[in-house]
Enzyme design. Structure first.
Site, mmCIF file in Angstrom:
data_model
loop_
_atom_site.group_PDB
_atom_site.id
_atom_site.type_symbol
_atom_site.label_atom_id
_atom_site.label_comp_id
_atom_site.label_asym_id
_atom_site.label_seq_id
_atom_site.Cartn_x
_atom_site.Cartn_y
_atom_site.Cartn_z
ATOM 1 N N LYS A 216 0.852 -1.248 0.129
ATOM 2 C CA LYS A 216 -0.116 0.162 0.121
ATOM 3 C C LYS A 216 0.648 1.186 0.031
ATOM 4 O O LYS A 216 1.878 1.267 0.712
ATOM 5 C CB LYS A 216 -1.026 -0.125 1.355
ATOM 6 N N SER A 292 -9.323 2.094 3.308
ATOM 7 C CA SER A 292 -8.392 2.966 2.316
ATOM 8 C C SER A 292 -7.523 1.993 1.496
ATOM 9 O O SER A 292 -6.984 2.464 0.515
ATOM 10 C CB SER A 292 -7.751 4.012 2.895
ATOM 11 N N SER A 316 -9.399 -0.044 7.785
ATOM 12 C CA SER A 316 -8.869 0.123 6.113
ATOM 13 C C SER A 316 -8.322 -1.139 5.690
ATOM 14 O O SER A 316 -7.975 -1.294 4.535
ATOM 15 C CB SER A 316 -7.874 1.142 6.239
#
Length: 622
Positions: A216, A292, A316
């Site tokens: 990420k 996210s 997330s």
């Protein structure tokens, strides 16, 4: 922020009958009815302008805080508890963590040794044919890390060939799926070439050697900048070395395969990023992947890699895992080092993994876990355990049957049932299968002040992000950020010291409530999200959107894992009628990661017949 009102109403009737015991409680569940309109495109830009303009901002922000109960919760209420600024756990609860069927990991053991121990605790690897099938009857399964290793050791494929297929898949999927922000093909092929040579010599570093792992864009990984999904943060912060978790994966031979797309600065639940596109759900491209860590979740669900790193600050990791039909896992706060993770929120954000299977979650955890001496934590972790999952295939015999039979699940029915009917039905079906197979006990409990905890988490995460990067945002980021991010910063900047300290006192209260539950039960069970993946609307892609009605559903069950730092895991259990995935969440006692993984492996097997293949799927091992 949403204008909301609370009301008492009867919870939805359970979809299936479960055997449970109850506790008495006078606490009432607060059903929150969201009254905020969805904003996108021009209306959202207008609202952003109003919040950033001095006169209108001074009128709007106090009203928003009052309508959302922040004023009542944190300024008018009086809490007796002291503030708890960082998650910390009572010794009596730590002593309750008696995990069985595990291998203890002593401090200082190398990641490669930990990974070897984890693999030794797995059931024998079932080699699948070219059509990704095994003899037993089951639903869809992703290729696992051990499948990659077997392909390499057998000589059927090399890490270089897989890296080339990875790059081809990314090129094919972007920009249509928008899963990656940056991929350095030369760097990836160099890593893969080194792994290929190690296999030729018969000396792979571990089962992870040559396996592509995505990262990420909130985690430092050379040679990439870490931008948090923005266009400006990379200019304010230089990446000088890998994050600690990335270092450990590299030491095991993993091929770090690029930076995945994310909701800008982690400030949303959809994965819509106006700069890099909305990461789309592989089960239905017109649906969101979740925020996210949506790019990481969708990349795994689409088969582009078997595992990816994410960061979980408000669900997330678990939220997009649930929406994309994979496993999302975060350990106890402090169990895995956050060194090298973008410091958006210090006390609620934690590194996590997204994998296609529970066994891969275990392998990734084995490689990465372990705090550093200078990590900013209060409760230093006890020695970790790695679960022995080799018995998880034995549904009615062996050690796993005793372990499951001795366990107690805590379930707050009014909260559990506050989810859409397809989600609720699938979760009850999973619990019924567990009870039928193992007679696992379900204890009815109450979690008081859930809405207050959500607001306290909101105040905390907002205060931390504006303190951490607010200065750089005001210098470099205001004009180039998405409208939803700009609204978020306007609201976060309005929080004052009284609200922040009151929120930390609520953290103390909630820690007490949850630890009391863990004296009666081992795991709290909930749906992962209150709804399946919502539609991706075209007018939101260029500037983001504010849809707090959907956001409330997606985050309903996520907060305790972050605000209290508890270990939590989402495991896929089926789909709704449209084929969209549904996840079940397990929240454990502090430091009980092995137990969560054991239980998740059992649920994964019981629910495997209900799993379906995604619409978008790349096969790197075919």
């Amino acid at each position: 922020m949403v204008a909301s009102k609370s009301q008492e109403r009867a919870g939805a009737a359970p979809a299936m009958e479960l055997m449970s015991t109850s506790e008495d409680s006078k606490a009432e569940y607060m059903y929150v009815t969201v009254r905020a309109p969805r904003l996108a495109a021009f209306p959202l830009k207008c609202f952003t302008w109003l919040l950033e303009t001095g006169v209108t901002s001074s009128l709007l922000l106090p009203k928003l805080k009052k309508d959302n109960l922040i004023t009542k919760t944190f300024l008018e209420s009086r809490y007796e508890e002291p503030p708890m600024y960082i998650p910390q756990y009572a010794h009596e609860i730590v002593e309750l963590v008696q995990e069985h069927m595990v291998n203890r990991v002593e401090p200082g053991v190398m990641p490669t040794v930990r990974v070897k121990s984890a693999v030794e605790g797995l059931a024998p690897h079932m080699v699948r044919d070219a059509n990704n099938k095994v003899e037993e009857k089951q639903g869809f399964r992703h290729w696992t890390i051990r499948d990659y290793a077997q392909a390499y050791t057998s000589g059927r494929l090399t890490p270089t060939q897989v890296a080339e297929r990875f790059l081809s898949a990314v090129e094919d999927s972007n920009p249509g799926m928008n899963l990656f922000i940056a991929v350095d093909s030369r760097d990836m092929l160099a890593q893969a070439a080194a792994a290929t040579e190690r296999y030729k010599q018969g000396k792979p570093l571990s089962v992870l050697d040559g396996v592509p792992i995505a990262v990420k864009d909130e985690i430092d990984c050379l040679p990439y900048a870490t931008t948090g999904g923005t266009t400006w943060l990379g200019k304010a912060r230089q990446v000088k070395e890998d994050a600690e978790a990335v270092k450990r994966l590299r030491s095991c031979g993993a091929v770090l395969a690029g930076k995945t797309n994310m909701h800008e600065l982690g400030m949303g639940t959809t994965g819509i990023n106006p700069h890099y596109g909305a990461s789309r759900n592989p089960y239905e491209k017109t649906r969101v992947s979740g925020g996210s860590s949506g790019g990481s979740a969708a990349a795994v669900a689409a088969g582009i890699c078997p595992a990816a790193l994410g960061v979980d600050g408000g669900g997330s990791v678990r939220m997009p895992a649930g929406l994309c039909g994979i496993v999302g896992f975060k350990a106890t706060f402090g169990r895995t080092s956050n060194a090298g993770v973008l410091p958006l929120n210090w006390t609620v954000g934690m590194l996590g993994t997204l994998t296609g299977s529970v066994e891969d979650a275990l392998i990734m955890y084995a490689a990465m876990h372990g705090a550093l001496p200078d990590d900013d934590i209060v409760s230093f972790p006890p020695p970790a355990n790695l679960p022995l999952l080799k018995d998880s295939d034995q549904e009615s015999t062996g050690g796993i049957a005793k372990l499951m039979g001795d366990l107690k699940f805590a379930k707050y029915s009014k909260w559990f049932d506050d989810s859409d009917e397809p989600v609720r039905n699938a979760c009850y079906r999973a619990l019924q299968l567990v009870q039928k197979s193992f007679n696992t006990k379900i204890v009815e409990v109450t979690v008081p002040e859930l809405e207050e905890m959500r607001l306290a988490h909101f105040v905390t995460i907002g205060s931390e992000v504006t303190t951490s990067i607010g200065g750089d945002y005001r210098k470099l980021g205001v004009d180039s950020s998405g409208a939803d991010v700009r609204v978020g910063f306007s609201i976060y900047d309005s929080f004052n010291n009284r609200e922040f300290i009151a929120a930390q006192r609520m953290r103390f209260r909630q820690m007490h409530y949850h630890l009391e539950i863990f004296k009666k039960a081992d795991i709290i069970i909930t749906p992962t999200t209150g709804a399946t993946a919502p539609p991706l609307r075209s007018n939101a892609e260029n500037c983001g959107e504010l849809d707090y009605g959907i956001g409330a559903k997606l985050m309903r069950f996520q907060i305790a894992g972050n605000f209290l730092g508890l270990p939590a895991l989402s495991v896929p259990i089926g789909h709704d009628e449209a084929g969209l995935p549904i996840g079940l969440q397990l929240i454990g006692r502090p430091w009980s990661e092995a137990t969560l993984l054991q239980v998740a492996a059992v649920i994964e097997k019981l629910c495997s017949p209900f799993r379906r293949q995604p619409e978008v799927l790349y096969d790197l091992l075919l």
